[in-house]
Design a protein around this motif. Structure first.
Motif: not given
Length: 215
Positions: A144-164
């Motif tokens: 949460l920043e003053n000029d925007g909201i962002s979502v950053d992903r870290y790691g090597k996502p599995s298929l289960a992770y991507v779906l969830q």
């Protein structure tokens, strides 16, 4: 132990010309002391080996933690460890204004409600909420920043992770939409937790970048 053995040897020398019974008794005592010394040495060696095994197990567990690094020491990951620390931008929502404290609290209530066996919420700072997935393949940070909201992903996502992750982020966007447009008309704009930049379609644009939600 060494001191006692030296004394027994000295006694054996003193009784070398004495009775056979005395010499046999001292010989038996010497053998007993030697046996005890051997057991003590073996116990010490086993303890040292046990400590080494424990330390190695601990290092392996630490190295094989988040994002699965170190699970197989002979297998090189497809990317370096430093690569996994570089985030992938999942979505970004520019805003006209936001009230960070209230918005963080509202979104935290939403995220903490997810199954604790699947996700774990951690508030890293006043502006960052981290969500860790159960298989440790990846995580995402809500910033949460003053000029925007962002979502950053870290790691090597599995298929289960991507779906969830997709399910969670669709719900997150629903909540942001409600906070931006579902408030009562008598609440002044400056008092709302979230105001989008005109034309106010940033949430739907962000949603379009996600996998489609199940019907």
């Amino acid at each position: 132990m060494l001191m006692w053995m030296q004394r027994v040897v000295s006694c054996c020398k003193l009784v070398s010309n004495k009775s056979m019974a005395a010499k046999m008794w001292l010989t038996g005592l010497l053998l007993l002391l030697l046996s005890s010394a051997s057991q003590a040495f073996l116990s010490s060696s086993m303890l040292q080996v046990s400590v080494q095994i424990h330390e190695q197990s601990k290092r392996t567990a630490l190295n094989g933690g988040l994002f699965g690094l170190g699970k197989n020491e002979n297998e090189e990951p497809s990317g370096s460890k430093s690569d996994l620390s570089v985030p992938t931008k999942v979505l970004e929502i520019p805003v006209a204004s936001l009230k960070r404290g209230g918005l963080r609290f509202a979104l935290g209530l939403l995220l903490v409600g997810y199954d604790k066996e699947t996700w774990k919420l951690n508030q890293t700072s006043d502006s960052v909420l981290d969500m860790y997935f159960q298989d440790n393949s990846a995580m995402f940070s809500l910033v949460l920043e003053n000029d925007g909201i962002s979502v950053d992903r870290y790691g090597k996502p599995s298929l289960a992770y991507v779906l969830q992750e997709s399910l969670v982020l669709h719900s997150l966007l629903d909540e942001l939409d409600s906070l931006a447009f579902g408030v009562e008309d008598d609440i002044k704009l400056e008092n709302r937790l979230l105001q989008l930049e005109e034309p106010g379609d940033a949430i739907e644009k962000a949603r379009a970048t996600l996998p489609a939600r199940k019907a």
